[in-house]
Structure formats: structure tokens, C-alpha cells
Motif scaffolding. Structure first.
Motif, PDB file in Angstrom:
ATOM      1  N   ALA A  45       4.724  -2.874  11.333  1.00 52.25           N
ATOM      2  CA  ALA A  45       4.781  -3.490   9.999  1.00 52.25           C
ATOM      3  C   ALA A  45       3.604  -4.440   9.788  1.00 52.25           C
ATOM      4  O   ALA A  45       2.986  -4.448   8.717  1.00 52.25           O
ATOM      5  CB  ALA A  45       6.105  -4.223   9.815  1.00 52.25           C
ATOM      6  N   ALA A  46       3.269  -5.226  10.808  1.00 50.57           N
ATOM      7  CA  ALA A  46       2.147  -6.163  10.697  1.00 50.57           C
ATOM      8  C   ALA A  46       0.827  -5.416  10.510  1.00 50.57           C
ATOM      9  O   ALA A  46      -0.019  -5.825   9.706  1.00 50.57           O
ATOM     10  CB  ALA A  46       2.081  -7.053  11.931  1.00 50.57           C
ATOM     11  N   PRO A  70      -3.454   1.680   2.009  1.00 49.45           N
ATOM     12  CA  PRO A  70      -2.196   1.857   2.736  1.00 49.45           C
ATOM     13  C   PRO A  70      -2.446   2.578   4.063  1.00 49.45           C
ATOM     14  O   PRO A  70      -3.365   3.388   4.176  1.00 49.45           O
ATOM     15  CB  PRO A  70      -1.345   2.711   1.803  1.00 49.45           C
ATOM     16  CG  PRO A  70      -2.309   3.409   0.925  1.00 49.45           C
ATOM     17  CD  PRO A  70      -3.524   2.527   0.819  1.00 49.45           C
ATOM     18  N   GLU A 127      -3.248  -3.165   4.301  1.00 46.32           N
ATOM     19  CA  GLU A 127      -3.050  -3.303   2.850  1.00 46.32           C
ATOM     20  C   GLU A 127      -3.757  -4.563   2.340  1.00 46.32           C
ATOM     21  O   GLU A 127      -4.469  -4.526   1.339  1.00 46.32           O
ATOM     22  CB  GLU A 127      -1.554  -3.367   2.536  1.00 46.32           C
ATOM     23  CG  GLU A 127      -1.227  -3.329   1.068  1.00 46.32           C
ATOM     24  CD  GLU A 127      -1.502  -1.976   0.418  1.00 46.32           C
ATOM     25  OE1 GLU A 127      -2.042  -1.968  -0.701  1.00 46.32           O
ATOM     26  OE2 GLU A 127      -1.185  -0.944   1.029  1.00 46.32           O
ATOM     27  N   ASP A 128      -3.589  -5.686   3.057  1.00 49.69           N
ATOM     28  CA  ASP A 128      -4.175  -6.959   2.629  1.00 49.69           C
ATOM     29  C   ASP A 128      -5.691  -7.007   2.793  1.00 49.69           C
ATOM     30  O   ASP A 128      -6.397  -7.487   1.912  1.00 49.69           O
ATOM     31  CB  ASP A 128      -3.568  -8.127   3.416  1.00 49.69           C
ATOM     32  CG  ASP A 128      -2.092  -8.329   3.141  1.00 49.69           C
ATOM     33  OD1 ASP A 128      -1.582  -7.757   2.143  1.00 49.69           O
ATOM     34  OD2 ASP A 128      -1.437  -9.044   3.921  1.00 49.69           O
ATOM     35  N   GLU A 129      -6.189  -6.531   3.915  1.00 48.11           N
ATOM     36  CA  GLU A 129      -7.609  -6.664   4.229  1.00 48.11           C
ATOM     37  C   GLU A 129      -8.479  -5.542   3.673  1.00 48.11           C
ATOM     38  O   GLU A 129      -9.643  -5.764   3.368  1.00 48.11           O
ATOM     39  CB  GLU A 129      -7.819  -6.754   5.749  1.00 48.11           C
ATOM     40  CG  GLU A 129      -7.202  -7.991   6.370  1.00 48.11           C
ATOM     41  CD  GLU A 129      -7.833  -9.276   5.859  1.00 48.11           C
ATOM     42  OE1 GLU A 129      -9.077  -9.317   5.694  1.00 48.11           O
ATOM     43  OE2 GLU A 129      -7.083 -10.244   5.617  1.00 48.11           O
ATOM     44  N   ALA A 152      -0.328   4.261  11.809  1.00 50.90           N
ATOM     45  CA  ALA A 152      -0.045   2.954  12.398  1.00 50.90           C
ATOM     46  C   ALA A 152       0.472   3.122  13.825  1.00 50.90           C
ATOM     47  O   ALA A 152       0.052   2.392  14.732  1.00 50.90           O
ATOM     48  CB  ALA A 152       0.970   2.190  11.546  1.00 50.90           C
ATOM     49  N   SER A 184       7.861  -4.470  14.658  1.00 55.34           N
ATOM     50  CA  SER A 184       7.188  -5.643  14.112  1.00 55.34           C
ATOM     51  C   SER A 184       5.672  -5.437  14.095  1.00 55.34           C
ATOM     52  O   SER A 184       4.994  -5.766  13.106  1.00 55.34           O
ATOM     53  CB  SER A 184       7.550  -6.870  14.949  1.00 55.34           C
ATOM     54  OG  SER A 184       6.826  -7.992  14.533  1.00 55.34           O
ATOM     55  N   GLN A 233       0.414  -2.406   9.205  1.00 50.54           N
ATOM     56  CA  GLN A 233       0.399  -1.830   7.865  1.00 50.54           C
ATOM     57  C   GLN A 233       0.103  -2.900   6.812  1.00 50.54           C
ATOM     58  O   GLN A 233      -0.663  -2.659   5.875  1.00 50.54           O
ATOM     59  CB  GLN A 233       1.715  -1.111   7.578  1.00 50.54           C
ATOM     60  CG  GLN A 233       1.828   0.193   8.365  1.00 50.54           C
ATOM     61  CD  GLN A 233       3.155   0.876   8.160  1.00 50.54           C
ATOM     62  OE1 GLN A 233       4.210   0.321   8.454  1.00 50.54           O
ATOM     63  NE2 GLN A 233       3.098   2.116   7.664  1.00 50.54           N
ATOM     64  N   ARG A 234       0.687  -4.091   6.962  1.00 47.77           N
ATOM     65  CA  ARG A 234       0.397  -5.199   6.033  1.00 47.77           C
ATOM     66  C   ARG A 234      -1.081  -5.594   6.119  1.00 47.77           C
ATOM     67  O   ARG A 234      -1.725  -5.844   5.108  1.00 47.77           O
ATOM     68  CB  ARG A 234       1.263  -6.424   6.350  1.00 47.77           C
ATOM     69  CG  ARG A 234       2.625  -6.406   5.729  1.00 47.77           C
ATOM     70  CD  ARG A 234       3.327  -7.756   5.843  1.00 47.77           C
ATOM     71  NE  ARG A 234       3.301  -8.317   7.189  1.00 47.77           N
ATOM     72  CZ  ARG A 234       4.184  -8.031   8.148  1.00 47.77           C
ATOM     73  NH1 ARG A 234       5.165  -7.183   7.911  1.00 47.77           N
ATOM     74  NH2 ARG A 234       4.088  -8.587   9.336  1.00 47.77           N
ATOM     75  N   HIS A 235      -1.596  -5.654   7.340  1.00 50.52           N
ATOM     76  CA  HIS A 235      -2.997  -6.033   7.537  1.00 50.52           C
ATOM     77  C   HIS A 235      -3.933  -5.062   6.809  1.00 50.52           C
ATOM     78  O   HIS A 235      -4.866  -5.493   6.128  1.00 50.52           O
ATOM     79  CB  HIS A 235      -3.321  -6.076   9.038  1.00 50.52           C
ATOM     80  CG  HIS A 235      -4.749  -6.382   9.319  1.00 50.52           C
ATOM     81  ND1 HIS A 235      -5.278  -7.648   9.180  1.00 50.52           N
ATOM     82  CD2 HIS A 235      -5.779  -5.589   9.720  1.00 50.52           C
ATOM     83  CE1 HIS A 235      -6.561  -7.616   9.484  1.00 50.52           C
ATOM     84  NE2 HIS A 235      -6.894  -6.378   9.822  1.00 50.52           N
ATOM     85  N   ASP A 249      -7.221  -3.101   1.271  1.00 48.99           N
ATOM     86  CA  ASP A 249      -6.649  -2.510   0.052  1.00 48.99           C
ATOM     87  C   ASP A 249      -6.394  -1.021   0.241  1.00 48.99           C
ATOM     88  O   ASP A 249      -6.658  -0.210  -0.641  1.00 48.99           O
ATOM     89  CB  ASP A 249      -7.569  -2.711  -1.156  1.00 48.99           C
ATOM     90  CG  ASP A 249      -7.388  -4.061  -1.795  1.00 48.99           C
ATOM     91  OD1 ASP A 249      -6.291  -4.632  -1.655  1.00 48.99           O
ATOM     92  OD2 ASP A 249      -8.340  -4.545  -2.427  1.00 48.99           O
TER      93      ASP A 249
END
Length: 85
Positions: free
Chosen positions: A21-22, A34, A28-30, A40, A18, A24-26, A32
Motif C-alpha cells: 500500500a505504501a 498508478p 501515485e504521490d510522487e 507493486a 502495508s 502504491q501511494r508513493h 502521478d
């Protein structure tokens, strides 16, 4: 086998997945950008190793203070009841 360090924080496989994944999302979102699974994992290991023990210790300190306050309240109630008899 060496003895376990009491300061070592261990994450369950589910919690670790978890967090990975969080993270990696962060990224990507913050940013731009990967973040590879390898990087990670390195970051999670770094943060757990360096932030885990102080955060854990602060949690223990906070819980101890909370319990001490509650015990003082109970002690005060017992003293009040004994004085009233």
C-alpha cells in the motif's frame, strides 16, 4: 523440502500488505502514476531480495558493536571495583 536459507527475509502478511500500500501511494504521490498490485508485489519482492540481506546484516553488525561497547563498559566497571578493594 530444501533447508531454509538464513539470508531469506520473510515478511508477515500484515507487513507485506502495508509495504504494498505504501509503495502504491508513493508512486501515485510522487509520479502521478498508478502502480498495479501485480507490479507493486514484484517491486517489493525485488527490494526484499536485494536489499533485505545487506540491511539485515548491517543491523546485526550495528547491534554487535553496540553490545561489545556495553560489555567493555561493564568489564571496566568490574575491574575498577576489584582494584578498589
Amino acid at each position: 523440502m530444501p533447508p531454509r536459507s538464513p539470508q531469506r527475509i520473510r515478511l508477515s502478511p500484515e507487513r507485506r500488505a502495508s509495504l504494498l500500500a505504501a509503495l502504491q501511494r508513493h508512486f501515485e504521490d510522487e509520479f502521478d502514476e498508478p502502480l498495479s498490485a501485480f507490479r507493486a508485489e514484484g517491486l517489493v519482492d525485488f527490494f526484499v531480495r536485494h536489499l533485505g540481506p545487506p540491511v539485515y546484516n548491517q543491523g546485526v553488525k550495528d547491534a554487535t558493536g553496540f553490545l561489545q561497547e556495553k560489555l567493555a563498559d561493564i568489564e571496566g566497571e568490574i575491574t575498577e571495583q576489584d582494584d578498589g578493594r
